[in-house]
Design a protein around this motif. Structure first.
Motif, mmCIF file in Angstrom:
data_model
loop_
_atom_site.group_PDB
_atom_site.id
_atom_site.type_symbol
_atom_site.label_atom_id
_atom_site.label_comp_id
_atom_site.label_asym_id
_atom_site.label_seq_id
_atom_site.Cartn_x
_atom_site.Cartn_y
_atom_site.Cartn_z
ATOM 1 N N TYR A 96 48.119 17.714 49.939
ATOM 2 C CA TYR A 96 47.094 18.472 49.223
ATOM 3 C C TYR A 96 46.521 17.636 48.072
ATOM 4 N N GLN A 97 47.400 16.901 47.373
ATOM 5 C CA GLN A 97 46.904 16.078 46.250
ATOM 6 C C GLN A 97 46.060 14.925 46.785
ATOM 7 N N ARG A 98 46.552 14.316 47.873
ATOM 8 C CA ARG A 98 45.878 13.147 48.449
ATOM 9 C C ARG A 98 44.473 13.524 48.936
ATOM 10 N N PHE A 99 44.335 14.715 49.506
ATOM 11 C CA PHE A 99 43.052 15.127 50.083
ATOM 12 C C PHE A 99 42.341 16.175 49.214
ATOM 13 N N ASP A 100 42.680 16.195 47.935
ATOM 14 C CA ASP A 100 42.087 17.199 47.047
ATOM 15 C C ASP A 100 40.558 17.114 47.031
ATOM 16 N N ARG A 101 40.047 15.878 46.995
ATOM 17 C CA ARG A 101 38.602 15.707 46.963
ATOM 18 C C ARG A 101 37.956 16.287 48.235
ATOM 19 N N THR A 102 38.564 15.985 49.382
ATOM 20 C CA THR A 102 38.033 16.495 50.650
ATOM 21 C C THR A 102 38.069 18.019 50.665
ATOM 22 N N LEU A 103 39.192 18.581 50.226
ATOM 23 C CA LEU A 103 39.313 20.042 50.238
ATOM 24 C C LEU A 103 38.265 20.672 49.324
ATOM 25 N N THR A 104 38.108 20.095 48.131
ATOM 26 C CA THR A 104 37.125 20.652 47.182
ATOM 27 C C THR A 104 35.727 20.644 47.789
ATOM 28 N N ARG A 105 35.368 19.514 48.395
ATOM 29 C CA ARG A 105 34.026 19.420 49.003
ATOM 30 C C ARG A 105 33.858 20.447 50.123
ATOM 31 N N ARG A 106 34.916 20.597 50.936
ATOM 32 C CA ARG A 106 34.837 21.556 52.049
ATOM 33 C C ARG A 106 34.682 22.977 51.524
ATOM 34 N N ILE A 107 35.335 23.246 50.396
ATOM 35 C CA ILE A 107 35.288 24.600 49.851
ATOM 36 C C ILE A 107 33.939 24.858 49.184
ATOM 37 N N ILE A 108 33.477 23.888 48.408
ATOM 38 C CA ILE A 108 32.241 24.097 47.636
ATOM 39 C C ILE A 108 30.988 23.976 48.497
ATOM 40 N N ALA A 109 31.027 23.069 49.481
ATOM 41 C CA ALA A 109 29.805 22.768 50.271
ATOM 42 C C ALA A 109 29.315 23.992 51.031
#
Lengths: 231, 259
Positions: free
Chosen positions: B246-259
């Motif tokens: 989750y920490q490693r892919f935090d940026r990806t998750l954030t983008r997926r959630i916000i986009a």
């Protein structure tokens, strides 16, 4: 706080252009000094909200570096992360708990937020029944009561009545003296001119200009009116 | 702190409590549904397996209690994991506002389902206690509950992560849970299967945990403590791996959630 060469690219997931890449910020470098009141202007879609999200650490950039100097930031927008199904009071408690307060400590903040927001008995009602202006009041009062070192405001004063805007401007100037900084995104240029010492102008994800608030806002107004005339 | 910071655990508990209060407030029967839902589901399975397939249950002693233990235990897992398909995307408003570990959101979903499960377990224990008596082996129940909680938390975190990155997967989660339900020995005893099948079925941790609950509650025997401790240890390691992911892919998750 310092941003150096920051770029953010979003990938579209919508119906019309799924997979399309949209650059929200391109090679943006900004420094916010201690105690500074920095304004950000720009057209819709210029990247202002993304810039604040990067400063708040919510969005990590695809390129470039962010150094928040270990300061506590509060990012405020009208979306505010409130749960519409819960009352204003419960939302105040949850917001406080997310920032590290215990439930009791967070509950103890309710009277102060009630007084600052002027929402009174409406705080006991569900947030879904609030007008946009009331949400703005709740949002601003909740965040400012937490006393962050850097306050990031995204169009928070575009709603609400004159009385609230004047009151919140006064509170903001009173509370954010000394080392505390404010980064202020708004289309309310008069207020920005009063509050901010320096302004940056974002255009299509890039910093188009930066300078003293009065000069830059005049420059921005002129360019905006020319664009409107041209249209 | 384990998985998320202490203040976020406090938030997760309060948030889960508010979820339950909010859900109950919208229902005519309110809190009663936390008891009625497992009773209704057990009744359906009982009717189907007793009357529509009379051969089923015939070989199993105390089939009703056998079924109720299986269904109530399974529902805890299925509700918690099933609620995690959209849990990250559903947190868009708050994720776009505050820097938070994304593991918080499946944790809230699991805590919510676990609070509901407290009511279910109370009913289950009252029923089983009245029917079969109370035994000292009930002292093992907290160990079984902790083991199951670790299994649920790990599965929920995986489901939330995958469904956020590849949204198509959410359509497969319900089918996957149904398949897993039929492989968890809710309606039959895994001991009745052939030796070659037993091994494969017991790779499913839910099948084993359901067997352990039945051992304690129906047969008043001790559970397989070594298996439980092993499952907790493996689950905990798995969770720490997931925390890193989750920490490693935090940026990806954030983008997926916000986009």
């Amino acid at each position: 706080m310092r941003l150096a060469g920051v770029s953010v690219v979003y990938t579209e997931t919508g119906l019309d252009s799924p997979g399309a890449r949209v650059a929200a910020l391109r090679d943006v470098s900004v420094r916010v000094a201690r105690g500074e009141k920095l304004g950000v202007v720009g057209a819709n879609g210029a990247g202002k909200s993304t810039l604040l999200r990067v400063m708040a650490g919510v969005v990590k950039p695809d390129a470039g570096q962010v150094d928040d100097g270990g300061l506590s930031c509060a990012f405020l927008s009208l979306q505010a992360g409130f749960d519409n199904e819960l009352s204003g009071e419960r939302n105040i408690v949850m917001h406080g708990m997310l920032t590290g307060l215990t439930r009791k400590e967070a509950q103890a903040r309710i009277p102060a937020v009630a007084e600052m927001s002027g929402l009174g008995d409406a705080l006991a009602r569900r947030v879904s029944t609030y007008s946009t202006g009331m949400r703005g009041r709740l949002c601003f009062s909740t965040a400012i009561d937490l006393d962050p070192e850097v306050l990031l405001l995204d169009e928070i004063f575009s709603v609400g009545d004159i009385e609230f805007r004047e009151k919140s401007e006064r509170i903001m100037l009173e509370r954010f003296q000394g080392d505390k900084a404010v980064v202020f995104v708004s289309h309310n240029l008069k207020m920005m001119e009063r509050v901010c010492g320096r302004v940056i102008w974002l255009d299509n994800g890039r910093v188009r200009a930066a300078g003293a608030a009065r000069d830059l806002i005049a420059q921005y107004r002129k360019a905006s009116s020319q664009t409107a005339d041209g249209a | 702190m384990i998985l998320i910071q202490t203040h976020l655990w406090r938030y997760a508990l309060y948030r889960a409590y508010l979820n339950l209060v909010g859900e109950a407030a919208k229902l005519h029967l309110g809190w009663l549904w936390w008891f009625l839902e497992p009773i209704a589901m057990t009744a359906v399975f009982f009717a189907v397996f007793t009357y529509l397939r009379p051969m089923r249950g015939g070989g199993i002693e105390n089939f009703t209690a056998f079924l109720i233990i299986g269904v109530t235990t399974w529902l805890w897992f299925a509700n918690a994991v099933g609620n995690c398909t959209d849990v990250l995307v559903g947190a868009r408003a708050i994720v776009s506002q505050m820097r938070l570990p994304k593991l918080l959101f499946p944790t809230i979903a699991v805590v919510s389902a676990s609070l509901k499960q407290v009511f279910v377990f109370v009913v289950l224990l009252l029923f089983i206690g009245a029917m079969f008596g109370v035994s000292w082996t009930w002292l093992f129940l907290p160990l079984l509950a902790v083991t199951q909680l670790v299994i649920i938390l790990a599965t929920a975190a995986v489901v939330a992560f995958v469904c956020c990155c590849v949204r198509d997967v959410r359509f497969l989660v319900r089918s996957g849970l149904t398949l897993m339900m039929f492989c968890s020995g809710l309606f039959f005893s895994i001991d009745d299967l052939g030796a070659e099948w037993r091994f494969w079925f017991r790779l499913n941790p839910m099948a084993v945990i359901i067997e352990q609950y039945r051992a304690v509650l129906l047969h008043h025997s001790s559970p397989d403590v070594a298996w439980c401790l092993g499952a907790v240890a493996v689950g905990a390691l798995f969770l720490f791996g997931l925390k890193w992911l989750y920490q490693r892919f935090d940026r990806t998750l954030t983008r997926r959630i916000i986009a």
